[in-house]
Each structure stands twice: as structure tokens, then as C-alpha cells.
Design a protein around this motif. Sequence first.
Motif, PDB file in Angstrom:
ATOM      1  N   THR A  11       0.851  -1.252   0.024  1.00 29.98           N
ATOM      2  CA  THR A  11      -0.089   0.004   0.009  1.00 29.98           C
ATOM      3  C   THR A  11       0.921   1.252  -0.016  1.00 29.98           C
ATOM      4  O   THR A  11       1.678   1.455   0.934  1.00 29.98           O
ATOM      5  N   CYS A  12       0.534   2.011  -0.997  1.00 31.27           N
ATOM      6  CA  CYS A  12       1.433   3.302  -0.935  1.00 31.27           C
ATOM      7  C   CYS A  12       1.210   4.222   0.226  1.00 31.27           C
ATOM      8  O   CYS A  12       0.070   4.419   0.285  1.00 31.27           O
ATOM      9  N   PRO A  13       2.255   4.538   1.149  1.00 30.55           N
ATOM     10  CA  PRO A  13       2.210   5.222   2.032  1.00 30.55           C
ATOM     11  C   PRO A  13       1.375   6.661   2.012  1.00 30.55           C
ATOM     12  O   PRO A  13       1.022   7.254   2.943  1.00 30.55           O
ATOM     13  N   LYS A  14       1.562   7.313   0.667  1.00 31.96           N
ATOM     14  CA  LYS A  14       1.046   8.418   0.524  1.00 31.96           C
ATOM     15  C   LYS A  14      -0.285   8.467  -0.017  1.00 31.96           C
ATOM     16  O   LYS A  14      -1.361   9.275   0.565  1.00 31.96           O
ATOM     17  N   CYS A  15      -0.611   7.832  -1.197  1.00 35.35           N
ATOM     18  CA  CYS A  15      -1.806   7.908  -1.622  1.00 35.35           C
ATOM     19  C   CYS A  15      -2.927   6.609  -1.195  1.00 35.35           C
ATOM     20  O   CYS A  15      -4.156   6.737  -1.552  1.00 35.35           O
ATOM     21  N   LYS A  16      -2.052   5.636  -0.555  1.00 34.29           N
ATOM     22  CA  LYS A  16      -2.952   4.546  -0.128  1.00 34.29           C
ATOM     23  C   LYS A  16      -3.528   3.578  -1.095  1.00 34.29           C
ATOM     24  O   LYS A  16      -4.375   2.764  -0.862  1.00 34.29           O
ATOM     25  N   SER A  17      -3.066   3.869  -2.245  1.00 28.72           N
ATOM     26  CA  SER A  17      -3.395   2.813  -3.329  1.00 28.72           C
ATOM     27  C   SER A  17      -2.512   1.408  -3.166  1.00 28.72           C
ATOM     28  O   SER A  17      -1.584   1.449  -2.650  1.00 28.72           O
ATOM     29  N   GLU A  18      -3.293   0.501  -3.662  1.00 25.49           N
ATOM     30  CA  GLU A  18      -2.695  -0.867  -3.507  1.00 25.49           C
ATOM     31  C   GLU A  18      -1.898  -1.160  -4.880  1.00 25.49           C
ATOM     32  O   GLU A  18      -2.451  -1.097  -5.985  1.00 25.49           O
ATOM     33  N   ASP A  44       8.597   3.535  -7.090  1.00 24.65           N
ATOM     34  CA  ASP A  44       7.865   4.694  -7.363  1.00 24.65           C
ATOM     35  C   ASP A  44       6.518   4.262  -7.679  1.00 24.65           C
ATOM     36  O   ASP A  44       6.082   3.412  -8.391  1.00 24.65           O
ATOM     37  N   CYS A  45       5.618   5.087  -6.930  1.00 29.90           N
ATOM     38  CA  CYS A  45       4.207   4.769  -6.918  1.00 29.90           C
ATOM     39  C   CYS A  45       3.706   5.080  -8.460  1.00 29.90           C
ATOM     40  O   CYS A  45       3.706   6.242  -8.890  1.00 29.90           O
ATOM     41  N   GLU A  46       2.821   3.988  -8.909  1.00 22.67           N
ATOM     42  CA  GLU A  46       2.322   4.299 -10.371  1.00 22.67           C
ATOM     43  C   GLU A  46       1.280   5.108 -10.320  1.00 22.67           C
ATOM     44  O   GLU A  46       0.947   5.827 -11.222  1.00 22.67           O
ATOM     45  N   SER A  47       0.668   5.278  -9.002  1.00 23.59           N
ATOM     46  CA  SER A  47      -0.673   6.418  -9.027  1.00 23.59           C
ATOM     47  C   SER A  47      -0.302   7.587  -8.718  1.00 23.59           C
ATOM     48  O   SER A  47      -0.954   8.635  -9.262  1.00 23.59           O
ATOM     49  N   CYS A  48       0.581   7.784  -7.638  1.00 21.63           N
ATOM     50  CA  CYS A  48       0.922   9.179  -7.357  1.00 21.63           C
ATOM     51  C   CYS A  48       2.266   9.589  -7.475  1.00 21.63           C
ATOM     52  O   CYS A  48       2.772  10.702  -7.362  1.00 21.63           O
ATOM     53  N   GLY A  49       3.323   8.811  -8.072  1.00 19.60           N
ATOM     54  CA  GLY A  49       4.645   9.243  -8.146  1.00 19.60           C
ATOM     55  C   GLY A  49       5.398   9.005  -6.883  1.00 19.60           C
ATOM     56  O   GLY A  49       6.567   9.558  -6.937  1.00 19.60           O
ATOM     57  N   HIS A  50       4.815   8.967  -5.668  1.00 20.72           N
ATOM     58  CA  HIS A  50       5.809   8.897  -4.547  1.00 20.72           C
ATOM     59  C   HIS A  50       6.870   7.941  -4.435  1.00 20.72           C
ATOM     60  O   HIS A  50       6.494   6.623  -5.050  1.00 20.72           O
ATOM     61  N   LYS A  51       8.006   8.227  -4.121  1.00 24.13           N
ATOM     62  CA  LYS A  51       9.070   7.451  -4.172  1.00 24.13           C
ATOM     63  C   LYS A  51       9.322   6.688  -2.711  1.00 24.13           C
ATOM     64  O   LYS A  51       9.378   7.476  -1.743  1.00 24.13           O
TER      65      LYS A  51
HETATM   66 ZN   LIG Z   1       0.915   6.656  -4.377  1.00 22.04          ZN
END
Ligand SMILES: [Zn+2]
Length: 202
Positions: A11-18, A44-51
Motif C-alpha cells: 500500500t502506497c504510504p502517500k496515496c494509499k493505493s494498492e 515509485d508509486c504508479e498512482s501518485c509518483g511517490h518514491k
Molecule cells: Zn501513491
Amino acid sequence: MESIAKKIKFTCPKCKSEHMITCYEQIGPDMKEEVMNSSILQWDCESCGHKVKLVYPTIYCNIEKECVVFLRPNAADASCITENEKELFKGFTMRLCKTADTFVEKVRVLEAGLNDRAIELLKLITFAKIHVENDTMQDIYFYRKSESGSLEFTLMYEDNIDGIDIDQAMYQNVLNIVTEELPQLDDDVHCIDLNWAGAQVV
Ligand SMILES: [Zn+2]
């Protein structure tokens, strides 16, 4: 030893997408470059780009070079490595690293064929020398051996990153101290880092 990957739900810690991300149970020389440039532990999160810097227990092993590096995040000491694990790598250079950065660095040092005790002492000396003049310096990491044979280190300051080149002769001097004055390491897992280096000079 070949790399063994597995997919885990994350789970992305920033946008919470799985997402399904790739982790490695073990890493071999086939993924050496990905370890040495840190990309294997970067997502790198594919949804929000968060590293995200991934840190999980894994090992890097190069059988030809007879070295194995255990990454055990937040381990207290080498007692976290079981006798069975050690038995597999008897006679190898066995190292414990507790952070992703030191794990990457250790693989760089051992793959470059360098003595890691000499490298840690060299880092300590260099850190102390620079820190006297600039106390915003926070860390130092081995980067690579240059084509001319000098050793390149990365210097981490509070607000920037710099590099320093140390010539081969300086490394040889420290290596001589290690081989002539320090006791041989026994056939066990050792954590050779800046703390280890600091304990040698008191
Ligand atoms: Zn994300």
C-alpha cells in the motif's frame, strides 16, 4: 546464486493505493547493477509518483567471490543470523547490514574487491577530517573505484551531497594497518560499519 523474486501486495504510504511490488528473497550477481545503483530497493508509486525506499530482509550472495551480505533491518547484532544460514556460507566473507544504504554500499565494496575493514576505517578518518571544518556533514558512503584506481566516496551534508576522491596509496596504508595490526576475523557474520571503525580507534 541467482536472484529469486516474489510479488507482494503493498500500500502506497502517500496515496494509499494498492500495488503488487517485486521483492527479492535472495539477490545474486545477475542483479548486481540494480543493487549497486539502489534501484532494487526503490519503488515509485504508479498512482501518485511517490518514491518509497523498500527495506526488507534479504541477502546478496556472490558465490565466485565467496561473499554474502545479509540485510536485516533494525537487527541488534549478528545473532539474528541462524546457524543454518551461516552453515550455507561457511568460509565466505559474511556481513550483516541493518539499513538499505549500508547494504548497497557493502555490495559495492565487496564487488570492487576491496577490504571492507580498510574502507570503514578510511571513511572514519575522512569523516573526522571534514567534520572538524564542517559540522553539517552527516554521513559518508563508498561509491566506487574510479578508472584511475582512486576511491570515490559520497559525502552527505544536512542540505547537500558532495563527493571526494581518495587515492589508492591512502587505501593501501590503511589496508596495511588492517592486515598487520588487527586480529583476523573469525568465520562468522560480522557487522563492519562506521561503529565498528570507531571502536577500533578508542
Ligand atoms: Zn501513491
